[in-house]
Write an enzyme that holds these catalytic residues in place. Sequence first.
Site, short mmCIF file in Angstrom:
data_model
loop_
_atom_site.label_atom_id
_atom_site.label_comp_id
_atom_site.label_asym_id
_atom_site.label_seq_id
_atom_site.Cartn_x
_atom_site.Cartn_y
_atom_site.Cartn_z
N ILE A 70 0.92 -1.14 0.00
CA ILE A 70 0.00 0.00 0.00
C ILE A 70 0.96 1.19 0.00
O ILE A 70 1.59 1.48 1.01
CB ILE A 70 -0.92 0.03 1.24
CG1 ILE A 70 -1.86 -1.17 1.25
CG2 ILE A 70 -1.71 1.34 1.26
CD1 ILE A 70 -2.70 -1.29 2.50
N PRO A 71 1.12 1.86 -1.15
CA PRO A 71 2.22 2.82 -1.32
C PRO A 71 2.02 4.16 -0.61
O PRO A 71 1.86 5.20 -1.23
CB PRO A 71 2.28 2.98 -2.85
CG PRO A 71 0.87 2.75 -3.29
CD PRO A 71 0.32 1.70 -2.36
N CYS A 72 2.09 4.14 0.70
CA CYS A 72 1.88 5.34 1.50
C CYS A 72 2.96 6.39 1.23
O CYS A 72 2.73 7.57 1.48
CB CYS A 72 1.82 5.00 2.99
SG CYS A 72 3.20 4.05 3.61
N HIS A 73 4.11 5.97 0.69
CA HIS A 73 5.16 6.93 0.36
C HIS A 73 4.73 7.88 -0.75
O HIS A 73 5.31 8.94 -0.93
CB HIS A 73 6.45 6.21 -0.02
CG HIS A 73 6.35 5.38 -1.25
ND1 HIS A 73 5.71 4.14 -1.26
CD2 HIS A 73 6.77 5.60 -2.52
CE1 HIS A 73 5.77 3.64 -2.49
NE2 HIS A 73 6.40 4.51 -3.27
#
Length: 187
Positions: free
Chosen positions: A140-143
Amino acid sequence: MGQTVHNYHVFETEGGFCGIAWNMRGVTRFQLPTKSAEGTERLLLRRLPVAEPATPTPAIAEAVAAVKRYFKGEETDFSGIVLDLDGQDEFFKRIYDAVRRVEWGHTVTYGGLAKELGAGPEAARDVGQAMAKNPVALIIPCHRVLAAGGKVGGFSAPGGSTSKIRMLELEGVHVGAPEPAQQTLGF
């Protein structure tokens, strides 16, 4: 009712040592890189102390291969990796679903994501909280979620905002360096 069995695997990438944990339903935890296998294992087990080391299943082996490609700088799509987010807040799950649609090399702001979900600007804080509690960072690409004005914002992974910037740079996204805390005058 029996406890769900969780397995984990620590592996090396060009970015450092990562860890992945899973159960029979999907990936439950992901640990972004640290400098040592022991450090990664310790951080992963802090969040999932009942997990046991195991050989990855074919689906987990593909997830590991995808993470290795990512840290080599190859465009990678994690949206097909099956997750088990059981126990997560329902609104957070909606946020995570939306973030999974943010593709390689793209970003969104906390407020923009809240608006996309039909929530008011005050929900930007909820988005930030969901990102801070993301159990499977990178997958889950929170970056890819930035603060207003395209500022980096926080990042709770090892290395903090510097790691977030490096990950975005792997994807060709360039943002400014984290701003130092400003000294305030006491009036």
